[in-house]
Design an enzyme around this catalytic site. Sequence first.
Site, PDB file in Angstrom:
ATOM      1  N   ASP A   1      30.568  51.655  59.322  1.00  0.00           N
ATOM      2  CA  ASP A   1      31.371  51.295  58.144  1.00  0.00           C
ATOM      3  C   ASP A   1      32.018  52.543  57.548  1.00  0.00           C
ATOM      4  O   ASP A   1      31.321  53.447  57.104  1.00  0.00           O
ATOM      5  CB  ASP A   1      30.435  50.628  57.126  1.00  0.00           C
ATOM      6  CG  ASP A   1      31.200  50.073  55.941  1.00  0.00           C
ATOM      7  OD1 ASP A   1      32.402  50.403  55.814  1.00  0.00           O
ATOM      8  OD2 ASP A   1      30.602  49.339  55.152  1.00  0.00           O
TER       9      ASP A   1
ATOM     10  N   ARG B   1      32.608  36.480  55.077  1.00  0.00           N
ATOM     11  CA  ARG B   1      32.073  37.038  53.834  1.00  0.00           C
ATOM     12  C   ARG B   1      30.787  37.821  54.077  1.00  0.00           C
ATOM     13  O   ARG B   1      29.889  37.824  53.260  1.00  0.00           O
ATOM     14  CB  ARG B   1      31.849  35.929  52.802  1.00  0.00           C
ATOM     15  CG  ARG B   1      33.157  35.377  52.244  1.00  0.00           C
ATOM     16  CD  ARG B   1      32.942  34.275  51.249  1.00  0.00           C
ATOM     17  NE  ARG B   1      32.011  34.657  50.201  1.00  0.00           N
ATOM     18  CZ  ARG B   1      31.024  33.862  49.742  1.00  0.00           C
ATOM     19  NH1 ARG B   1      30.843  32.691  50.266  1.00  0.00           N
ATOM     20  NH2 ARG B   1      30.245  34.277  48.776  1.00  0.00           N
TER      21      ARG B   1
ATOM     22  N   PHE C   1      33.572  43.204  57.663  1.00  0.00           N
ATOM     23  CA  PHE C   1      33.630  42.191  56.626  1.00  0.00           C
ATOM     24  C   PHE C   1      34.964  41.469  56.710  1.00  0.00           C
ATOM     25  O   PHE C   1      36.010  42.083  56.883  1.00  0.00           O
ATOM     26  CB  PHE C   1      33.508  42.842  55.244  1.00  0.00           C
ATOM     27  CG  PHE C   1      33.519  41.849  54.119  1.00  0.00           C
ATOM     28  CD1 PHE C   1      32.332  41.253  53.688  1.00  0.00           C
ATOM     29  CD2 PHE C   1      34.693  41.509  53.472  1.00  0.00           C
ATOM     30  CE1 PHE C   1      32.331  40.349  52.651  1.00  0.00           C
ATOM     31  CE2 PHE C   1      34.701  40.590  52.428  1.00  0.00           C
ATOM     32  CZ  PHE C   1      33.512  40.012  52.029  1.00  0.00           C
TER      33      PHE C   1
ATOM     34  N   ASP D   1      49.474  52.374  37.165  1.00  0.00           N
ATOM     35  CA  ASP D   1      50.260  52.756  38.320  1.00  0.00           C
ATOM     36  C   ASP D   1      50.926  51.569  38.999  1.00  0.00           C
ATOM     37  O   ASP D   1      51.927  51.718  39.656  1.00  0.00           O
ATOM     38  CB  ASP D   1      49.404  53.534  39.328  1.00  0.00           C
ATOM     39  CG  ASP D   1      48.127  52.791  39.698  1.00  0.00           C
ATOM     40  OD1 ASP D   1      47.975  51.634  39.249  1.00  0.00           O
ATOM     41  OD2 ASP D   1      47.301  53.372  40.408  1.00  0.00           O
TER      42      ASP D   1
ATOM     43  N   ASP E   1      41.415  52.696  32.717  1.00  0.00           N
ATOM     44  CA  ASP E   1      40.926  51.933  33.856  1.00  0.00           C
ATOM     45  C   ASP E   1      39.549  52.434  34.219  1.00  0.00           C
ATOM     46  O   ASP E   1      39.306  53.641  34.184  1.00  0.00           O
ATOM     47  CB  ASP E   1      41.873  52.126  35.046  1.00  0.00           C
ATOM     48  CG  ASP E   1      42.977  51.087  35.034  1.00  0.00           C
ATOM     49  OD1 ASP E   1      42.697  49.957  34.608  1.00  0.00           O
ATOM     50  OD2 ASP E   1      44.111  51.426  35.436  1.00  0.00           O
TER      51      ASP E   1
ATOM     52  N   GLU F   1      31.368  52.849  50.352  1.00  0.00           N
ATOM     53  CA  GLU F   1      30.158  52.075  50.085  1.00  0.00           C
ATOM     54  C   GLU F   1      29.212  52.155  51.262  1.00  0.00           C
ATOM     55  O   GLU F   1      28.015  52.425  51.120  1.00  0.00           O
ATOM     56  CB  GLU F   1      30.513  50.611  49.815  1.00  0.00           C
ATOM     57  CG  GLU F   1      31.276  50.428  48.533  1.00  0.00           C
ATOM     58  CD  GLU F   1      31.645  48.968  48.288  1.00  0.00           C
ATOM     59  OE1 GLU F   1      31.103  48.097  48.981  1.00  0.00           O
ATOM     60  OE2 GLU F   1      32.475  48.740  47.396  1.00  0.00           O
TER      61      GLU F   1
END
Lengths: 593, 711
Positions: free
Chosen positions: B363, B398, B393, B548, B326, B367
């Site tokens: 936030d 959006r 968000f 997982d 992954d 990110e």
Amino acid sequence: MDILLTVLLTALLAAPLGLLIARLYAAPASRLTSGLLRLCGVNAALGMNWRQYSVALLGTNAVLAAAAYLVLVTQGALPLNPDHIGAMRWDTALHTAASFITNTNQQHYSGQSGLSYFSQLVAIVTLQFVTPAAGMAALFAVLRGLRGEVNVGNYYLDVTRALGALLPASLLLAVLLTSQGVPSTWSGAKSATLLQPQRVEGQLLTTQTIPVGPVAAMVAIKQLGTNGGGWYGPNSSTPLENPTPLSNLASMVSLILFPVSLVIASGVFLNRRRFSAALLGVMTVTSAALITGVVLAERQPNAALLGHAARGGNMEGKEVRLGTDATALWASLTTQTSNGSVSGMHDSLNPLGGLVPQLGMFLNDVYGGIGVGMINMLVFVILTVFIAGLMVGRTPELFGRKIEVREIKLASLLILLQPALVLGFTALTLAVPSLSGTSNPGFHGLSQVLYEYNSAYANNGSGFEGLGDNTPWWNVTCAAVLILARFLPILAPLAIAGLLATKKAAPETSGTLRVDTPVFAGMLLGVMVLLQLLNFAPALVLGPVAEQLSLTRAAATTPAASTAATTPATTPAAPTPAAVPTTHSAPLTGAAR
Amino acid sequence: MTTQSHPTTPEPASPSNPGPTPSGPTPSPRRNLFTPDLLRDAWKASLTKLDPRRMAKSPVMFIVLVGAVLTAALTAGDLIAGRDWAYGAAISALLLLTVLFANFAEGLAEARGRAQAQGLRAARQDTPARLLRGDTETTVPSSDLRRGDLIILEAGDLIPGDGEITEGMASVDESAITGESAPVIREAGTDHSGVTGGTRVLSDRIVVRVTSQPGESFLDRMIALVEGASRQKTPNELALGILLVALTLIFLIVVATLPALASFAGVRVDTVTLVALLVCLIPTTIGGLLPAIGIAGMDRALQANVIARSGRAVEVAGDVDLLLLDKTGTITIGNRMATRFAPLTGVTETELARAAALSSLADPTPEGKSIVALARTLTELPARPDGAEFMEFSAQTRMSGVDYVDTLGGAQTVQIRKGAADRMARFAAGFSAGAAVDSAELDALVAGIARSGGTPLTVAEVRGGVARVLGVVALSDIVKPGMRERFEQLRRMGLRTVMITGDNPLTAEAIAREAGVDGFLAEATPEDKLQMIRDEQAAGRLVAMMGDGTNDAPALAQADVGLAMQSGTQAAKEAANMIDLDSDPTKLIEVVEIGKGLLMTRGALTTFSIANDVAKYFAILPALFAAQLPALATLNVMGLSSPRSAILSAVIFNALVIPALIPVALRGVRYSPGSADALLGRNLLIYGLGGVIVPFVGIKVIDLLLGGLGL
């Protein structure tokens, strides 16, 4: 000189022949071939899986062997018997049939006096063509399995293809031998007036009967087909089979020609030329070592004749016109390939010289019999891959296909079979002295018995001689060894290849064990030699090695010029036959011995 | 209980140190193979394993045991007849010792595995559990819990058994199992719903469905596997076992036929010596160590905090050709990070950075934090404006952003928004007074960032009713340091790696290129993964993957090596054949190395064992015959002092080499990534050539010692 020429000429001829054979097996059946096969009720286009192939191989061989046996026990009543040779005894016939169906040509009788023309042609020569063809066919079936083809081919077509290679080659060699003076006639025996009358057993002889016949044709396939059974008892040592230096050279090249070219053919057929080059390298290194061993050994004087004979190498049992080197080379080549034709007396080789043919037969894959030599080598490849594969951290695989329990079981059976049969029967025979019929006690007698079973197992057919071996015991046990040692080492690898073919092949990566590198070749050589030495070291130590060391000791403790060299030189009290040097009374009889 | 599993001693398998376990001539201090209690256990086991029924499972050692009994009987006969019996007794004792050493090796491997597993299990205490039946709650001992029972757990509770969260989410301290002290979040209905017995709930309340019967948890199964009761020989172990039996039978034939051969040559051989020869020749070294090697492979997996369902799983790992990894968490750090501010013409970088950072102040996502952090490197950020309103968000809008009043700039109302480029363009266009957006320039910027594997985040600002697009923040996946080298290494081992990601192909390709993987599967759905595994398997490759989620389960089951994370769902864990307690995505690579090490150890010791025979022949054959055939003394190349001393030395060497090689068997032959050819060359040199030479030296030294002792 002989050695160099033989090697060069073989190298020159083997490559194109190998390519030719590979092409022969890759191409579809020609119209002629399929037509011929259709006449016999065989559809050449029909493939077989490994089981069907095995059944076809075993079935045809069983029929042929039975036919050969019947011919031999009834030859007295059959045509083409001008000398009125009687029927063969059951056990001799059993052994002879077994010996020829297995491409061995071990003979417990003497050809020119034991067989009628009919037997020679129908029972012997037919099998001399068919059995190498069967070996070659089996090899290509195994190779197809290794290529991942479940359909391993059509047995009848494969045999026909092999004959297509063997027949023209034999024809060429027969013409060459005829040009050199080997008899090639249908007329009866010739009578010659002796220049110097001889007195034999009290009778004065003035003429000699010289048996002739289509000798050249038989000698050709005898040499090319790893057969070994000659027209005459003394085999290729007699001028009638091997008259000139050219015939000798041609014969020696043909000993190894097909076995070598089949290694090359395998590489082409598998499309793995580097792999077959690696195998050829392993075989050639081993072959060179064996040749060197026997040539050097035979350049030593015969300990028994020290002080009595001219200086120089051991000439006992050798043709003067061939000399030590050429005879030694022949002795080595004929036992590396499972040929067994001889140009000298192996019994009379120096002890360490006599060790070399034994080693060649123990290995039996340098270069081995037609087809079967390469198959034997592939079994060693599988064993080596199994151990080497683990050492690179993967479960072992050959050409991407995993070698698992069933394959290892079959391979294990094969490596077990050889010591079980060879050592088992040797021990049994030695334990009952009345059975062995050896001409020598002690070390040399041990070597003689070991050699006979070794030769039978290797499907070689050469003999150490000095054995009274035309007895029911020898005939029956050797026949058993011959048959088991021919068919199990063909069928088991065929089964392995058939099993591998059904597995999915993993793509080769840098993590995959490569089987075409010098490192792998080195390990293959190591595994091969080590396994055989571990098997047979004690027997060889008690046979040739002890004989040689005793001789050396005897020579060291006795003045060279003294006649005492032939008497035991160990402690007088010890009842050991230790240092009885080789003085053999057995006449040079029996072909392929 | 050993220290290995203690939380304070992190395993080398922890994510911070994913390197191959070092081993070599100096034992690493972390692991002690020979702690006294382990040795005691192993010795006890070596005696109990003498039971003939158990010995019969290992035919090679069984032959040795028979040899020991036979020589003991012969010695007893000699003793009664008043003949010299010391030599026979010595041989008999040495053969018994050989068997004991082999049993000891197996016992030690088992003891270590058991200690390892029990260390993990010891964390589980028998605690009262709150069992939920319908709506009623009863308190029962945790040992009474059955599969399917629902239990309630709250902050501070120890989780009594393996299970799956059916309700709620909680932070869990898994340090007892993984050694990792940071708590992890486990939540119902996600791919992280699995909890492990022995770990502790730190916050919140969850309902857990118990997934294992008492004594049947993964750990219990592992312990059983290690202890031998349910241990089955792997296919390769079986195949090797057959080859070893064949070799044993060959030597049995060689030795059994020897008396007949020898007596024909006028030599009588002694039965005791023949038995000694037999035992020296048969592959006792590998035969004795073979079970230990297999168990040790599972031990090593366990040390890496990987629970293997079977020995076979570990073995297969060595054969893997393709790793499906992954992207997130394995190849990349896991979160996108802001890597660049790309302003449009007329906007300074600082201006863009400031705006982006302001809108991200609240936030909490990595990110958002990374945008603030990157902006700090460019400019000083203002404090959080008073009365600022942050909007999160959402799928409807959006976009995210902040509204505040810029007191410095004349109390203007400022709106900052960030989101996808098209959304921002629409947002800006919604203000009539908006400045014209150079959409061509914006599109070029956005496309450029996407092409290089980043995610473009466009920032727009409305100041005093005037809207304008400021520029683009590039969020990129950061490839973990060292991954490129790791993949390079794997390639040399012959393994291909394929990156699995939900990203679009453009982004995926850029990351794949940066990380140096061999391929990628973009916008991957669970079905895609399954199909890919099937395709690769059809081409003959063995595939390993880690997963997982419940939707990973089919792929995990299909893969040849399926490694589930302990944090994963029950379905994933059931489908996998290995479970990683650390839930560390790079663990797959380590598992492959463990598998390869296991196979290599087997191959190397087999080679060593067989190569040893050369020297033993040279020691014993002359000794066997020399008394009666003095000529054969020439073969005594080692110059051993007497026939008896030669034979005793060979037998002693043969016995001692087993314990001497226990460390190799248990630690495994070091697997250093490299081509198969290089590995073969190296191992052949060490174990092949070494196997030929070492016994010559060893037997000579023992012979000298015996001579020195006057024996």
